[in-house]
Design a protein around this motif. Structure first.
Motif, PDB file in Angstrom:
ATOM      1  N   UNK A 177       1.352   2.813   4.279  1.00 26.19           N
ATOM      2  CA  UNK A 177       1.672   1.726   3.395  1.00 26.19           C
ATOM      3  C   UNK A 177       0.265   1.057   3.266  1.00 26.19           C
ATOM      4  N   UNK A 178      -0.862   1.747   4.058  1.00 20.05           N
ATOM      5  CA  UNK A 178      -1.879   1.062   4.466  1.00 20.05           C
ATOM      6  C   UNK A 178      -3.107   1.339   4.458  1.00 20.05           C
ATOM      7  N   UNK A 179      -4.178   0.590   4.218  1.00 24.65           N
ATOM      8  CA  UNK A 179      -5.465   1.803   3.647  1.00 24.65           C
ATOM      9  C   UNK A 179      -7.017   0.364   3.958  1.00 24.65           C
ATOM     10  N   UNK A 180      -7.693   0.867   4.384  1.00 18.82           N
ATOM     11  CA  UNK A 180      -9.332   0.259   4.778  1.00 18.82           C
ATOM     12  C   UNK A 180      -9.865   1.081   3.647  1.00 18.82           C
ATOM     13  N   UNK A 181     -10.370   0.304   2.999  1.00 17.49           N
ATOM     14  CA  UNK A 181     -11.916   0.825   2.259  1.00 17.49           C
ATOM     15  C   UNK A 181     -13.307   0.241   3.059  1.00 17.49           C
ATOM     16  N   UNK A 182     -14.799   0.366   2.700  1.00 16.76           N
ATOM     17  CA  UNK A 182     -15.943   0.028   3.223  1.00 16.76           C
ATOM     18  C   UNK A 182     -16.765   0.474   2.084  1.00 16.76           C
ATOM     19  N   UNK A 183     -17.294  -0.485   1.407  1.00 19.18           N
ATOM     20  CA  UNK A 183     -18.728  -0.579   0.223  1.00 19.18           C
ATOM     21  C   UNK A 183     -19.564  -1.133   0.923  1.00 19.18           C
TER      22      UNK A 183
END
Length: 175
Positions: A142-148
């Motif tokens: 259910x959870x995610x993290x994005x770095x951009x």
């Protein structure tokens, strides 16, 4: 046989830290309607620049996958910001974005785009070409993290000032 319409809901918080010291942070809830090779969604939330304005934000988004794996797609976002000092509508369109799975829980992506924004307070339309690239890591189902990293105003390629660069972080939870 076509796929049935499927809904996905999520909450997210995103922070865009520009290299000139400015920040834009937004949090809200999104309802996404998936169908075949695309989706349409609506997002509502609140945002701040941590200086002089808090605002309400409403987005309409759409995406269409060119291939069955969703690696190549086009996407559109229409964002409305409404605050004491901010009243604007932004249209961001990417004719070709790339989202590549590199492992079971990790994707890398690139999104070059055109962005046009109308500022109602200044009665002014601005145009920009930009791109962001990043990595998304699923934490669980259910959870995610994005770095951009993001580069704004590529139409003025020689202006590498801090206002044209940012590091962004997005945390999302599906329910």
């Amino acid at each position: 046989m076509t796929e049935p319409l499927k809904t996905v809901n999520n909450v997210s918080i995103s922070s865009f830290q520009s290299f000139d010291g400015s920040n834009f942070t937004i949090s809200g809830v999104e309802e996404k309607y998936k169908y075949n090779k695309g989706y349409a969604s609506a997002f509502v939330g609140v945002a701040t620049n941590f200086k002089d304005d808090g605002m309400f934000v409403a987005d309409l988004k759409g995406k269409y996958d060119y291939d069955t794996k969703g690696i190549f797609n086009q996407n559109l976002r229409i964002r409305n910001k409404m605050g004491k000092k901010t009243e604007s509508t932004q249209i961001r369109y990417s004719p070709l974005s790339v989202n590549v799975p590199v492992s079971k829980n990790t994707n890398i992506y690139l999104n070059p785009h055109y962005s046009g924004q109308y500022d109602y307070n200044k009665d002014k339309w601005t145009n920009s070409i930009g791109a962001f690239a990043g990595v998304t890591q699923k934490i669980n189902n259910n959870a995610s993290i994005s770095i951009e990293g993001q580069r704004y105003n590529l139409q003025d390629i020689k202006d590498n000032s801090g206002k044209n660069w940012s590091i962004n972080a997005i945390v999302s939870y599906k329910f």
